[in-house]
Design an enzyme around this catalytic site. Structure first.
Site, short mmCIF file in Angstrom:
data_model
loop_
_atom_site.label_atom_id
_atom_site.label_comp_id
_atom_site.label_asym_id
_atom_site.label_seq_id
_atom_site.Cartn_x
_atom_site.Cartn_y
_atom_site.Cartn_z
N SER A 1 19.97 60.94 53.95
CA SER A 1 20.43 62.03 54.82
C SER A 1 19.43 63.17 54.83
CB SER A 1 21.79 62.53 54.35
OG SER A 1 21.71 62.93 53.00
N HIS B 1 20.00 57.18 60.03
CA HIS B 1 21.03 57.92 59.30
C HIS B 1 22.39 57.79 59.98
CE1 HIS B 1 22.72 62.02 57.88
NE2 HIS B 1 23.09 61.06 57.07
N GLU C 1 21.13 58.80 63.71
CA GLU C 1 19.91 59.62 63.80
C GLU C 1 18.72 58.73 63.48
OE1 GLU C 1 20.90 64.21 62.50
OE2 GLU C 1 20.45 62.81 60.92
N ASN D 1 22.84 67.26 59.60
CA ASN D 1 23.12 67.89 58.30
C ASN D 1 22.50 69.27 58.16
OD1 ASN D 1 24.80 65.96 57.34
ND2 ASN D 1 23.30 64.93 56.05
N1 3HC Z 1 36.18 53.88 57.10
C1 3HC Z 1 36.32 53.16 58.23
N2 3HC Z 1 37.15 53.50 59.24
C2 3HC Z 1 37.89 54.62 59.07
C3 3HC Z 1 37.83 55.42 57.91
C4 3HC Z 1 36.93 55.00 56.89
N3 3HC Z 1 36.77 55.69 55.77
N4 3HC Z 1 38.67 56.47 58.06
C5 3HC Z 1 39.28 56.32 59.25
N5 3HC Z 1 38.80 55.21 59.86
C6 3HC Z 1 39.19 54.68 61.16
C7 3HC Z 1 40.66 54.25 61.14
O1 3HC Z 1 40.79 52.94 60.67
C8 3HC Z 1 41.03 54.38 62.61
O2 3HC Z 1 40.56 53.24 63.28
P1 3HC Z 1 41.48 52.57 64.46
O3 3HC Z 1 41.56 53.60 65.53
O4 3HC Z 1 40.73 51.34 64.84
O5 3HC Z 1 42.82 52.28 63.84
C9 3HC Z 1 40.16 55.56 63.11
O6 3HC Z 1 39.12 55.73 62.13
C10 3HC Z 1 40.96 56.83 63.20
O7 3HC Z 1 41.54 57.07 61.94
P2 3HC Z 1 42.92 57.82 61.73
O8 3HC Z 1 43.81 57.55 62.90
O9 3HC Z 1 43.42 57.46 60.37
O10 3HC Z 1 42.53 59.36 61.59
P3 3HC Z 1 41.91 60.39 62.59
O11 3HC Z 1 42.20 60.09 64.02
O12 3HC Z 1 42.30 61.67 62.02
O13 3HC Z 1 40.32 60.20 62.44
C11 3HC Z 1 38.24 60.61 61.40
C12 3HC Z 1 39.69 60.17 61.20
C13 3HC Z 1 37.52 59.66 62.36
C14 3HC Z 1 37.57 60.52 60.03
C15 3HC Z 1 38.25 62.08 61.98
O14 3HC Z 1 39.01 62.91 61.17
C16 3HC Z 1 36.85 62.67 62.07
O15 3HC Z 1 36.12 62.40 63.00
N6 3HC Z 1 36.48 63.52 61.09
C17 3HC Z 1 35.15 64.14 61.02
C18 3HC Z 1 34.18 63.20 60.39
C19 3HC Z 1 32.80 63.78 60.27
O16 3HC Z 1 32.54 64.95 60.57
N7 3HC Z 1 31.87 62.95 59.80
C20 3HC Z 1 30.51 63.38 59.53
C21 3HC Z 1 30.40 63.65 58.09
S1 3HC Z 1 28.80 64.25 57.64
C22 3HC Z 1 27.94 62.86 57.27
O17 3HC Z 1 28.41 61.76 57.41
C23 3HC Z 1 26.56 63.07 56.80
C24 3HC Z 1 26.17 62.14 55.71
O18 3HC Z 1 24.84 62.39 55.39
C25 3HC Z 1 27.04 62.22 54.48
#
Ligand code: 3HC
Length: 292
Positions: A119, A140, A152, A190
């Site tokens: 990242s 990424h 990315e 990030n």
């Molecule tokens: N792994 C795989 N799939 C997942 C999951 C996980 N950990 N968590 C949720 N999902 C899937 C669910 O299975 C569901 O799939 P479906 O529609 O096929 O049934 C879908 O995501 C939606 O899940 P939910 O209905 O349970 O929940 P939400 O609608 O609230 O969505 C979310 C969950 C997609 C995680 C949403 O809250 C979101 O977009 N959050 C922000 C995430 C974000 O900002 N990510 C970036 C993080 S920074 C990063 O990654 C940088 C790196 O360097 C660390």
């Protein structure tokens, strides 16, 4: 070289999700991790996730079976041998990544492209330990990798155009949209996102309630998750490592990591994955209270 085989190195939160995204697109994936525990945890996570999807009706049993049939696990890095693409997703420590890349360089076919899911670490530095720096670049993913649409793309100083196009085409096949990010700490997302999470942690350290900080950004800016909730979700250790990377990489005090994050990591409060973060979680990962 098998044009349908991808090796994903590391079966943690990111590696496991990347493997799922590739298997769903029909690639034959081997997810390699030297730790048996990590493999067992990855299998249990996928099982739980897929069962929930089937219950919810967003995945059929048949689709579940098909995806799982494309996804295998191994403890042996040699199993990356005939993959046309290797995706490294091991912990965010430059020495670990360099060691893996050195080994992969010996194991993989000379034409194989090897990407890092780092990242923010230097792609050029990682590539420098291999004999194929032109075939190395950053790809990424975002957490959760099967869901988030962005990839990315980060070129090192000597990444070839051919490598870039192979990875860009691969991204399309798994349904991701790409952006070209600069090879600077934090790349693109990030560098913008993590300082916001860090600032949110400062506010909690100064006495604001995590729920208030999260509601402010969810209701005031339509973010799907608040910054504190997101920090617990991604892992406090991961977020701190990225922030420290920005601080050390730019030599700029505006990126100083929040001391509360450092204390929490020392205390083993790593967020949702450890059951304790800014919030408390039960064994199923449901939020059951706040620590601040
Ligand atoms: N792994 C795989 N799939 C997942 C999951 C996980 N950990 N968590 C949720 N999902 C899937 C669910 O299975 C569901 O799939 P479906 O529609 O096929 O049934 C879908 O995501 C939606 O899940 P939910 O209905 O349970 O929940 P939400 O609608 O609230 O969505 C979310 C969950 C997609 C995680 C949403 O809250 C979101 O977009 N959050 C922000 C995430 C974000 O900002 N990510 C970036 C993080 S920074 C990063 O990654 C940088 C790196 O360097 C660390």
């Amino acid at each position: 070289m098998n044009k349908n085989k991808i090796a994903v190195i590391g079966a943690g939160l990111m590696g496991n999700g990347i493997a799922q995204a590739c298997a769903k697109a029909g690639y034959d994936v081997v997810n390699v991790d030297t730790f048996e525990d990590a493999i067992e945890k990855a299998k249990a996570t996928v099982e739980k996730l897929f069962s929930r999807k089937v219950e919810k009706g967003s995945l059929t049993e048949e689709e579940k079976r098909k995806i799982l049939s494309h996804n295998s696990y191994s403890k042996n890095l040699e199993d990356a041998k005939d993959a046309f693409l290797v995706i490294e997703a091991v912990p965010e420590k430059i020495e670990i990544k360099k060691d893996i890349f050195k080994k992969l360089d010996d194991i993989a076919d000379s034409e194989t492209v090897i990407v890092s899911n780092t990242s923010g670490l230097s792609i050029s530095e990682i590539a420098s330990v291999t004999n194929r720096p032109d075939k190395i670049m950053g790809a990424h993913f975002f957490y959760p990798a099967p869901v988030m649409k962005l990839l990315e793309l980060v070129r090192g100083l000597v990444t070839s155009d051919e490598t870039y196009h192979i990875v860009k085409e691969y991204a399309k096949t798994i349904g991701k949209t790409t952006v070209d990010a600069p090879e600077f700490p934090g790349f693109m997302v990030n560098r913008i996102l993590v300082p916001m999470q860090n600032e949110a942690a400062y506010m909690v350290m100064e006495g604001s309630k995590p729920e208030d900080v999260d509601n402010a950004m969810k209701l005031g800016c339509n973010h799907p998750m608040g910054p504190i909730e997101l920090t617990d979700f991604v892992g406090i250790d991961t977020m701190l490592a990225t922030m420290t990377g920005l601080y050390n990489g730019f030599h700029d005090s505006k990126y100083r990591p929040c001391p509360l994050l450092e204390t929490m990591v020392k205390a083993g409060m790593l967020g949702k994955k450890s059951g304790q973060g800014f919030y408390k979680y039960d064994a199923k990962g449901n939020k059951i209270g706040s620590n601040f």
